[in-house]
Design a protein around this motif. Structure first.
Motif, short mmCIF file in Angstrom:
data_model
loop_
_atom_site.label_atom_id
_atom_site.label_comp_id
_atom_site.label_asym_id
_atom_site.label_seq_id
_atom_site.Cartn_x
_atom_site.Cartn_y
_atom_site.Cartn_z
N CYS A 274 91.58 93.72 91.73
CA CYS A 274 91.81 93.34 90.34
C CYS A 274 91.22 94.36 89.38
CB CYS A 274 91.22 91.96 90.08
SG CYS A 274 92.19 90.66 90.85
N VAL A 275 90.01 94.88 89.73
CA VAL A 275 89.39 95.88 88.86
C VAL A 275 90.22 97.16 88.86
CG1 VAL A 275 87.33 97.29 88.54
CG2 VAL A 275 87.09 94.88 89.08
N ASN A 276 90.76 97.52 90.02
CA ASN A 276 91.64 98.70 90.08
C ASN A 276 92.83 98.54 89.16
OD1 ASN A 276 90.13 100.17 91.84
ND2 ASN A 276 91.28 99.58 93.68
N GLU A 277 93.38 97.34 89.20
CA GLU A 277 94.51 97.07 88.33
C GLU A 277 94.12 97.27 86.87
OE1 GLU A 277 96.64 93.42 89.65
OE2 GLU A 277 96.57 93.04 87.47
N ALA A 278 92.93 96.81 86.52
CA ALA A 278 92.43 96.97 85.15
C ALA A 278 92.27 98.44 84.80
CB ALA A 278 91.11 96.23 85.00
N ILE A 279 91.64 99.20 85.72
CA ILE A 279 91.40 100.63 85.43
C ILE A 279 92.73 101.37 85.29
CG2 ILE A 279 90.42 102.77 86.33
CD1 ILE A 279 88.20 101.11 87.60
N ASN A 280 93.66 101.07 86.20
CA ASN A 280 94.97 101.73 86.12
C ASN A 280 95.65 101.44 84.79
OD1 ASN A 280 94.77 102.98 88.59
ND2 ASN A 280 95.67 101.25 89.71
N ALA A 281 95.58 100.18 84.37
CA ALA A 281 96.21 99.80 83.10
C ALA A 281 95.53 100.50 81.93
CB ALA A 281 96.15 98.29 82.93
N LEU A 282 94.20 100.57 81.98
CA LEU A 282 93.46 101.19 80.87
C LEU A 282 93.67 102.71 80.84
CD1 LEU A 282 90.14 99.13 81.20
CD2 LEU A 282 91.84 98.95 79.36
N THR A 283 93.92 103.29 82.02
CA THR A 283 94.25 104.71 82.06
C THR A 283 95.64 104.93 81.47
OG1 THR A 283 92.98 104.89 84.10
CG2 THR A 283 94.40 106.75 83.55
N ALA A 284 96.58 104.07 81.89
CA ALA A 284 97.96 104.23 81.47
C ALA A 284 98.12 104.08 79.95
CB ALA A 284 98.84 103.21 82.19
N ASP A 285 97.40 103.15 79.36
CA ASP A 285 97.60 102.96 77.92
C ASP A 285 96.69 103.83 77.06
OD1 ASP A 285 95.12 101.79 77.89
OD2 ASP A 285 95.83 99.75 77.54
N GLY A 286 95.97 104.77 77.71
CA GLY A 286 95.19 105.75 76.96
C GLY A 286 93.81 105.27 76.52
N THR A 287 93.45 104.04 76.87
CA THR A 287 92.15 103.52 76.45
C THR A 287 91.01 104.38 77.00
OG1 THR A 287 93.11 101.31 76.58
CG2 THR A 287 90.71 101.45 76.38
N ILE A 288 91.12 104.73 78.29
CA ILE A 288 90.04 105.50 78.91
C ILE A 288 89.93 106.89 78.27
CG2 ILE A 288 89.29 106.59 81.06
CD1 ILE A 288 89.95 104.09 82.53
#
Lengths: 307, 290
Positions: A274-288
Motif C-alpha cells: 500500500c505504501v508503494n502504491e502511495a509513493i508511486n502515485a505521489l511520484t506520478a503526480d509530481g508531489t515528490i
C-alpha cells in the motif's frame, strides 16, 4: 507430591481465565473495527478508489494510527528546519517529514493519526516484530539489507559529495584519483563508507563514525581531510554545522551506484504494498518532485568529481 | 592437622572457603558431582530446547549465527581486534606506572607534602567522576579542535590518553588500598630505621602493598581489555567498529558474535588466571597465618 496436581489445577484455571479474557478482548476489538470499516471504506473509495489500501484495512502496529519511526535525532533537510522546527517531524517540515504526511494522507490518515517514534539507525534492523509501521531515515536500498528487512520503492535518489575545509589541498579535486592520499571519514551505515572504499579507494582506510555530527567533529579536530556524505546532507552541514567548510564537489553519478532511499519495513509486512502504491502515485503526480525542490535542492553550480 | 579436622566435625571451620568446606566437598564428591552434572544437563537442555524451538530461532540464527557471514566478517574484525590488543598492552603499562606514582604521592605524610596530596586527590576525584566515554570524546575531539600549535591531533593517541588517565585514577585507588592494608608498624619501623618517607614507600610499603592488590589489579586488566574498544567513537577502526561496519553493510549481526568471541578468548583466560592467583595467594596466606 500431593500438592502438584493442585498446583497444576491452579494453572489450568488461570490459563483458562486468561484465554477467555483475551478472547473477550479480541471479540470487542473485532466488532468495533468492523463497524468502523463500513463507514470509512465508503469515504476512501470515493477519494482514492482503492479499497484495499485504506487506513482501516492496513496491517498496523496500532490500529487506526500510522506509526512512523525516524532518527533518534533527525536532522534537516530531512526532518525539521535548522532553527525553528529542529528535530520536529510533527511540524511537517523537512523532506521526509513532509513526504510522510503526504503518504499518510494518501492512505486516508488525518495528520493527528500520524505518530512518530524514534530509533537508532542500527536498532531498526534487529530481527523480530517492530513497534512502528515503517522507518524513514535515509535507508539506502541494498540487496543485502533487503534479505533481512523490506524496502518500499525508492522515494529519492541521491549522489555522494565531498566536503573539505576551505583552502584544503583537496578542495580542487576534480577526479577520484586526486583523493588517493586523503584521509576520509563517513558515518557508519551510510553508503558513503562503501563509496569511499569501493570507488575512491584511498590509500588509508576511511575513519568510520557513529553519526554525521561525529564526522563533523573529526573534521573540526583536523583528524580527517574530508568527509563524504549524500548531497542534501552536505548542504545542511556546510550551511549549519561546519564553519569554513565547502562542498568540494559532487561525485559523478556514474561513479556511484544509484543510491536510492526507501522506507524500511519489518520483513514480510504486507503494508509495504500500500505504501508503494502511495509513493508511486505521489511520484506520478509530481508531489515528490515538488518536495525535493522545496527541501533538498539549493542553487549554485557544483564541481563534478569524475572517475 | 588433627586439631583442624576436629574443628571440621563440629562444623566450626575458619570460614566459607576454609578447610571445612573442602572436606565437605571431598566427602560428598562423587554424589555431588553426579547431581551437579545431571542438574546442569537438565537445565542447559531445557534452555536450549526453549531457544531452539522458538518461532524466532530461524531468524536469530540467520542474523546472529551465520557461518557464511562469520567467515566474511572475520578478517576485518580480527585485524581491528589486533589494534585493541596493542592499545590494551600499551595502556596497561602506562596505567600501572602512572597510578603507582599518584598513589605514592597520595600516601605521603606531613604538611609539607600537602599541595602534592591535594593534587593527587583532586585528580582522582575529578577523573573518576567523569564517564570514560565523555573523557574520550572531550580529549579525542575537543583538544585537537583547539588547533594549538605543536599539539598532536591523532584520534588514536588522544583516545588512548583518555583511557590511561581514567584507568590511572581508579588504579591509584587500588594501590592506595594496598598501601593502607600494610600494617602501620611497618611504616614506623622503617622510619625508625632512618628511611625517608619516599624510601619507606619504595622499599617497605609498596612491595607489600602490590602483593596484596594483585587480584584487584588483574581485575582492572580484564575491564580495560574491553574498554579499549570505546575509542571507536573517535572513528578508530578497532574490532567492535569493524563488526559494526560489517553489520551496517549487511544488516547481519554475526560480525558482533565474531568480536564477542575474540574478546572472550582474551578476557576469560585472564579472569580464570585472576581467580587462580587469588586462590593461591589466599592459601599461602593461610599457611603463614596458621
Amino acid at each position: 507430591m500431593r500438592t502438584r496436581p493442585n498446583r497444576l489445577g491452579k494453572y489450568v484455571v488461570i490459563v483458562t481465565v486468561l484465554t477467555i479474557l483475551v478472547a473477550a478482548c479480541a471479540d470487542g476489538a473485532e466488532t468495533t473495527t468492523t463497524a468502523g470499516e463500513t463507514t470509512t471504506t465508503e469515504a476512501t473509495t470515493s477519494t482514492t478508489g482503492l479499497a484495499a489500501c485504506t487506513a482501516e484495512n492496513l496491517n498496523l502496529v496500532t490500529p487506526g494510527t500510522l506509526t512512523i519511526a525516524t532518527g533518534e535525532t533527525a536532522f534537516p533537510p530531512w526532518v525539521g528546519t535548522p532553527d525553528e522546527f529542529f528535530d520536529e517531524p510533527e511540524s511537517k517540515t523537512g523532506f521526509e517529514a513532509a513526504l510522510a504526511y503526504e503518504i499518510a494522507a494518501y492512505l486516508g490518515f488525518s495528520d493527528d493519526q500520524v505518530v512518530w517514534e524514534r530509533t537508532g539507525f542500527d536498532e531498526a534492523i534487529i530481527a523480530g516484530p517492530k513497534d512502528w509501521d515503517f522507518n524513514m531515515q535515509q535507508y539506502s536500498i541494498t540487496e543485502v539489507r533487503d534479505q533481512v528487512v523490506d524496502f518500499s520503492v525508492p522515494y529519492y535518489v541521491t549522489t555522494q559529495s565531498l566536503i573539505v575545509l576551505e583552502g584544503s589541498p583537496y578542495a580542487e579535486a576534480s577526479t577520484v584519483e586526486d583523493l588517493k592520499g586523503a584521509k576520509l571519514g563517513a558515518a557508519i551505515g551510510t553508503t558513503s563508507v562503501d563509496f569511499i572504499e569501493n570507488i575512491i579507494q584511498p590509500e588509508s582506510a576511511p575513519n568510520v563514525y557513529d553519526e554525521n555530527f561525529d564526522v563533523v567533529s573529526a573534521m573540526n579536530a583536523g583528524q580527517i581531510d574530508g568527509l563524504v556524505v549524500d548531497l542534501p546532507t552536505a548542504y545542511f552541514m556546510t550551511a549549519v554545522q561546519l564553519e569554513g567548510a565547502v562542498i568540494a564537489g559532487r561525485f559523478e553519478a556514474a561513479a556511484a551506484e544509484p543510491d536510492e532511499y526507501g522506507l524500511l519495513f519489518a520483513e514480510g509486512n504486507p503494508l509495504v504494498d500500500c505504501v508503494n502504491e502511495a509513493i508511486n502515485a505521489l511520484t506520478a503526480d509530481g508531489t515528490i518532485d515538488d518536495l525535493i525542490a522545496e527541501w533538498l535542492e539549493q542553487g549554485g553550480e557544483l564541481t563534478t568529481i569524475t572517475g | 592437622m588433627t586439631e583442624r579436622s576436629s574443628v571440621d566435625r563440629l562444623g566450626r571451620g575458619p570460614g566459607l572457603f576454609g578447610p571445612r568446606r573442602r572436606s565437605v566437598v571431598r566427602e560428598e564428591g562423587a554424589r555431588g558431582a553426579l547431581i551437579a552434572f545431571v542438574s546442569t544437563v537438565i537445565f542447559l537442555g531445557f534452555v536450549l530446547w526453549v531457544i531452539l524451538t522458538s518461532d524466532a530461532w530461524p531468524a536469530v540464527q540467520r542474523q546472529f549465527f551465520n557461518w557464511t557471514h562469520f567467515q566474511a566478517a572475520w578478517p576485518s574484525v580480527l585485524s581491528g581486534f589486533w589494534l585493541d590488543i596493542r592499545m590494551f598492552m600499551l595502556a596497561e603499562v602506562l596505567i600501572l606506572a602512572i597510578a603507582l606514582i599518584v598513589a605514592m604521592i597520595r600516601a605521603l605524610r606531613g604538611p609539607a607534602f600537602f599541595p602534592l596530596r591535594l593534587l593527587a586527590v583532586t585528580f582522582i576525584d575529578l577523573i573518576r567522576g567523569v564517564p570514560i566515554i565523555l573523557l574520550i570524546l572531550l580529549l579525542g575531539f575537543g583538544v585537537p579542535a583547539l588547533q594549538l600549535p605543536g599539539v598532536p591531533r591523532s584520534e588514536l593517541l588522544w583516545g588512548l590518553t583518555a583511557l590511561v588517565i581514567s584507568y590511572s585514577a581508579y588504579t591509584a585507588e587500588v594501590y592506595r588500598a594496598g598501601i593502607e592494608s600494610v600494617r602501620e608498624s611497618q611504616r614506623m619501623s622503617a622510619r625508625s630505621l632512618g628511611l625517608t618517607q619516599v624510601q619507606t614507600l619504595r622499599y617497605v610499603l609498596v612491595p607489600q602493598a602490590i602483593r596484596n592488590v594483585i587480584p584487584a589489579l588483574l581485575n582492572g586488566f580484564v575491564s580495560l581489555q574491553k574498554d579499549v574498544a570505546l575509542v571507536f567513537v573517535l572513528g578508530v577502526r578497532e574490532g567492535v567498529r569493524e563488526a559494526q561496519i560489517y553489520n551496517a553493510h549487511t544488516f547481519n549481526y554475526t560480525g558482533y558474535i565474531a568480536a564477542t568471541i575474540l574478546f572472550l578468548l582474551v578476557s576469560v583466560p585472564l579472569a580464570r588466571f585472576t581467580d587462580w592467583y587469588t586462590d593461591r595467594d589466599r592459601r599461602r596466606k593461610q599457611v603463614v597465618g596458621g
